[in-house]
Design a protein around this motif. Structure first.
Motif, short mmCIF file in Angstrom:
data_model
loop_
_atom_site.label_atom_id
_atom_site.label_comp_id
_atom_site.label_asym_id
_atom_site.label_seq_id
_atom_site.Cartn_x
_atom_site.Cartn_y
_atom_site.Cartn_z
N ASP A 118 0.84 -1.19 0.00
CA ASP A 118 0.00 0.00 0.00
C ASP A 118 0.88 1.24 0.00
O ASP A 118 1.84 1.32 0.76
CB ASP A 118 -0.89 -0.02 1.26
N LYS A 152 -4.68 -10.17 -6.81
CA LYS A 152 -5.65 -9.43 -6.00
C LYS A 152 -5.11 -8.04 -5.74
O LYS A 152 -3.95 -7.87 -5.39
CB LYS A 152 -5.88 -10.15 -4.68
N GLY A 154 -5.92 -4.65 -3.52
CA GLY A 154 -6.66 -4.14 -2.37
C GLY A 154 -7.22 -2.76 -2.66
O GLY A 154 -7.00 -2.19 -3.73
N GLU A 155 -7.92 -2.23 -1.70
CA GLU A 155 -8.48 -0.89 -1.80
C GLU A 155 -7.55 0.11 -1.11
O GLU A 155 -6.82 -0.24 -0.19
CB GLU A 155 -9.84 -0.84 -1.11
N LEU A 165 -3.97 -2.68 3.95
CA LEU A 165 -3.91 -4.13 3.94
C LEU A 165 -2.47 -4.60 3.98
O LEU A 165 -1.61 -4.06 3.28
CB LEU A 165 -4.56 -4.69 2.67
N LEU A 170 -3.98 -9.65 2.19
CA LEU A 170 -4.25 -9.69 0.76
C LEU A 170 -4.01 -11.09 0.20
O LEU A 170 -4.82 -11.60 -0.58
CB LEU A 170 -3.35 -8.66 0.06
#
Length: 183
Positions: A118, A152, A154-155, A165, A170
Motif C-alpha cells: 500500500d 488481488k 486491495g483498496e 492491507l 491480501l
C-alpha cells in the motif's frame, strides 16, 4: 514459451507485464484427507519474507479448509535442504522422489510473483496493495503438475479510519481461491 512466441501471441506489442501462463488443472488433487507436504515458496522481488508468509498461509488453509494431514514443515525443509531441491513443473522425477521420501500424497509449492505494498501515504498517486501468486500441486501418478495463478488488488484505505492491507491479509484471500481451484 519463448519471448518471441509470447510477442507473436500478443500481436507484436511489447508489454512490461510478465506473461501469465494459463492455469493448468487437468484433474483434482483430491486434497481432503490427503497427506500434504508444502514445499518452500519463492518470494516476490524486494520482499524476501513474502514466500515464507505465503507458505504459512497455505498450510493453515489446507489444514482448516481441507482437513489435510500436513507433513511436518521442519521435515520438509530438512529434506529440501539436504536434496537441494527447488521444485519445478518440469522435474517430475524429483517431485516423485520427494513425495516418496516425505510420505506425501500431494506436494504443494508456490511463488509470490509480485507484491506491491500500500502506498496511500503519499499524496499522489496513491497505490493500492497488489499481489500476484502462483501455486503448484503434484500428486504422484497423476497426469502432471497443476498450476493456478491469481492476482488481488486491495483498496486504498480511508485516510482517517482505514488501515492499509498487509501482505498476509491480501494473500490470504487469493491463496484460498487458488487452493479451491486445485482441490
Amino acid at each position: 514459451m519463448t519471448s518471441l512466441g509470447a510477442l507473436a501471441l500478443a500481436g507484436g506489442c511489447m508489454s512490461t507485464q510478465p506473461a501469465v501462463p494459463p492455469d493448468r488443472v487437468s484433474e483434482s488433487l483430491a486434497l481432503p484427507g490427503a497427506k500434504v507436504a508444502v514445499l518452500p515458496f519463492s518470494s516476490a522481488p524486494g520482499h524476501a519474507d513474502t514466500g515464507q508468509s505465503a507458505r504459512e498461509i497455505s498450510m493453515g488453509l489446507l489444514v482448516k479448509s481441507y482437513r489435510v494431514s500436513l507433513i511436518s514443515p521442519s521435515k520438509v525443509e530438512a529434506y529440501c535442504r539436504h536434496e537441494s531441491i527447488r521444485p519445478t513443473e518440469q522435474d517430475r522425477r524429483r517431485l516423485e522422489a520427494a513425495a516418496k521420501a516425505l510420505g506425501a500424497d500431494v506436494l504443494i509449492w508456490g511463488s509470490v510473483n509480485t507484491f506491491t505494498p500500500d502506498r496511500s501515504d503519499r499524496p499522489s498517486p496513491a497505490t493500492p496493495p497488489y499481489v500476484d501468486v502462483t501455486l503448484y500441486g503434484f500428486r504422484p501418478g497423476g497426469t502432471g503438475v497443476a498450476r493456478v495463478t491469481g492476482q488481488k488488488r486491495g483498496e486504498i484505505p480511508d485516510p482517517v479510519w482505514g488501515r492499509p492491507l498487509t501482505f498476509e491479509a491480501l494473500a490470504q484471500s487469493v491463496i484460498a481461491e487458488l487452493l479451491g481451484r486445485m482441490r
